[in-house]
Design a protein around this motif. Structure first.
Motif, PDB file in Angstrom:
ATOM      1  N   ILE A  35      29.681  43.132  36.295  1.00 17.28           N
ATOM      2  CA  ILE A  35      30.963  43.569  35.762  1.00 17.28           C
ATOM      3  C   ILE A  35      31.444  44.997  36.573  1.00 17.28           C
ATOM      4  O   ILE A  35      30.457  45.824  36.560  1.00 17.28           O
ATOM      5  N   SER A  36      32.565  44.965  37.021  1.00 16.67           N
ATOM      6  CA  SER A  36      32.736  46.334  37.862  1.00 16.67           C
ATOM      7  C   SER A  36      34.406  46.692  38.131  1.00 16.67           C
ATOM      8  O   SER A  36      35.036  45.680  37.862  1.00 16.67           O
ATOM      9  N   VAL A  37      34.529  47.884  38.074  1.00 18.05           N
ATOM     10  CA  VAL A  37      35.986  48.263  38.351  1.00 18.05           C
ATOM     11  C   VAL A  37      36.459  47.774  39.858  1.00 18.05           C
ATOM     12  O   VAL A  37      37.596  47.946  40.268  1.00 18.05           O
ATOM     13  N   HIS A  38      35.467  47.662  40.774  1.00 19.59           N
ATOM     14  CA  HIS A  38      35.663  47.573  42.084  1.00 19.59           C
ATOM     15  C   HIS A  38      35.895  45.889  42.367  1.00 19.59           C
ATOM     16  O   HIS A  38      35.150  45.095  41.989  1.00 19.59           O
ATOM     17  N   ASP A  39      36.992  45.659  43.034  1.00 19.00           N
ATOM     18  CA  ASP A  39      37.362  44.190  43.119  1.00 19.00           C
ATOM     19  C   ASP A  39      37.625  43.808  44.777  1.00 19.00           C
ATOM     20  O   ASP A  39      37.846  42.576  44.820  1.00 19.00           O
ATOM     21  N   ALA A  40      37.148  44.708  45.539  1.00 18.07           N
ATOM     22  CA  ALA A  40      36.996  44.404  46.899  1.00 18.07           C
ATOM     23  C   ALA A  40      36.232  43.237  47.110  1.00 18.07           C
ATOM     24  O   ALA A  40      35.087  43.200  46.747  1.00 18.07           O
ATOM     25  N   ASP A  41      36.365  42.441  48.399  1.00 17.85           N
ATOM     26  CA  ASP A  41      35.785  41.220  48.668  1.00 17.85           C
ATOM     27  C   ASP A  41      34.294  41.801  48.919  1.00 17.85           C
ATOM     28  O   ASP A  41      33.191  40.997  48.661  1.00 17.85           O
ATOM     29  N   TYR A  69      30.386  37.665  39.050  1.00 15.90           N
ATOM     30  CA  TYR A  69      31.017  38.827  39.477  1.00 15.90           C
ATOM     31  C   TYR A  69      32.305  38.740  38.826  1.00 15.90           C
ATOM     32  O   TYR A  69      33.129  38.120  39.181  1.00 15.90           O
ATOM     33  N   VAL A  70      32.516  40.075  37.877  1.00 12.63           N
ATOM     34  CA  VAL A  70      33.747  39.891  36.887  1.00 12.63           C
ATOM     35  C   VAL A  70      34.329  41.124  37.129  1.00 12.63           C
ATOM     36  O   VAL A  70      33.694  42.493  36.998  1.00 12.63           O
ATOM     37  N   CYS A  71      35.499  41.323  37.319  1.00 14.88           N
ATOM     38  CA  CYS A  71      36.298  42.718  37.589  1.00 14.88           C
ATOM     39  C   CYS A  71      37.030  43.191  36.282  1.00 14.88           C
ATOM     40  O   CYS A  71      37.321  42.539  35.343  1.00 14.88           O
TER      41      CYS A  71
END
Length: 228
Positions: free
Chosen positions: A79-85, A99-101
């Protein structure tokens, strides 16, 4: 004994960690929590999980560094705040299964968890993990961090009975009969022998040399092996 699926939750945002842990426990999972990589590595040894849910960025590094240390059979959701490809690709390329934003939608995460568990092969049923130990039921071998813990036959029989009722009080007379059968008719000798046996088993169920109250005594009633 029916076991709940164990999950290791690695998140340094304590509010999110506790909220998500409580949510997962309400869904029937057994959740252990860590706030950094050092704690996570310790819990991976003591309480091997079926699934790892981890924030990418942590105070002492990135959880991607942890993926090289985990077993291939362990499912991983980042899980991350980064949602770029490129961030997603980096995490998945490192070995993560999903992968979850952030912000995390708990219901969506639950669907991803259940979906991942359905795709994963079933674990071998001959090993029981409890309190940092692993018991191979078939061979009756107890181990801690890969090292065998030597138990006598009576100690093993006592442990098996306590494990079968983990988290529940087991009456003293049931334990005595399980261990000694009808070998000793002297009630005082049986009670004394059980006290000694409990004491020996307590000493062997230690982590890092620390003996805590893993086997709780209920005066005049019996004993209970605490839950994880």
């Amino acid at each position: 004994m029916q076991e709940r699926t164990p999950i290791l939750l690695l998140e340094d945002d304590m509010l999110l960690q506790q909220s998500l842990a409580n949510f997962l426990r309400q869904q029937g999972f057994a959740v252990h929590c860590a706030a950094n990589l050092a704690e996570a590595r310790q819990l991976l040894r003591q309480h091997p999980p079926r699934l790892l849910i981890s924030d990418v960025s942590l105070p002492d590094g990135e959880s991607i560094d942890l993926l090289n240390d985990v077993e291939a059979e362990l499912g991983t959701i980042l899980i991350s705040v980064h949602d770029a490809d490129q961030d997603r690709i980096r995490g998945l390329s490192a070995g993560a299964d999903d992968y979850v934003c952030k912000p995390v939608n708990f219901d969506e995460l639950l669907l991803r968890v259940n979906g991942l568990l359905r795709r994963m092969p079933e674990p071998e049923p001959d090993g029981i993990h409890f309190l940092g130990f692993e018991l191979d039921v078939e061979t009756r071998v107890l181990s801690k961090a890969g090292e065998q813990v030597n138990l006598g036959e009576q100690e093993m029989n006592l442990l098996l009975r306590l494990l079968a009722n983990q988290g529940q009080l087991v009456p003293r007379d049931r334990l005595e009969h399980c261990v000694y059968g009808n070998v000793c008719d002297d009630a005082w000798k049986r009670r004394r022998a059980m006290d000694v046996l409990i004491s020996r088993l307590r000493r062997k169920l230690t982590i890092d040399g620390v003996t805590d109250n893993r086997i709780v005594a209920y005066r005049g009633q019996g004993y209970m092996l605490v839950r994880d």
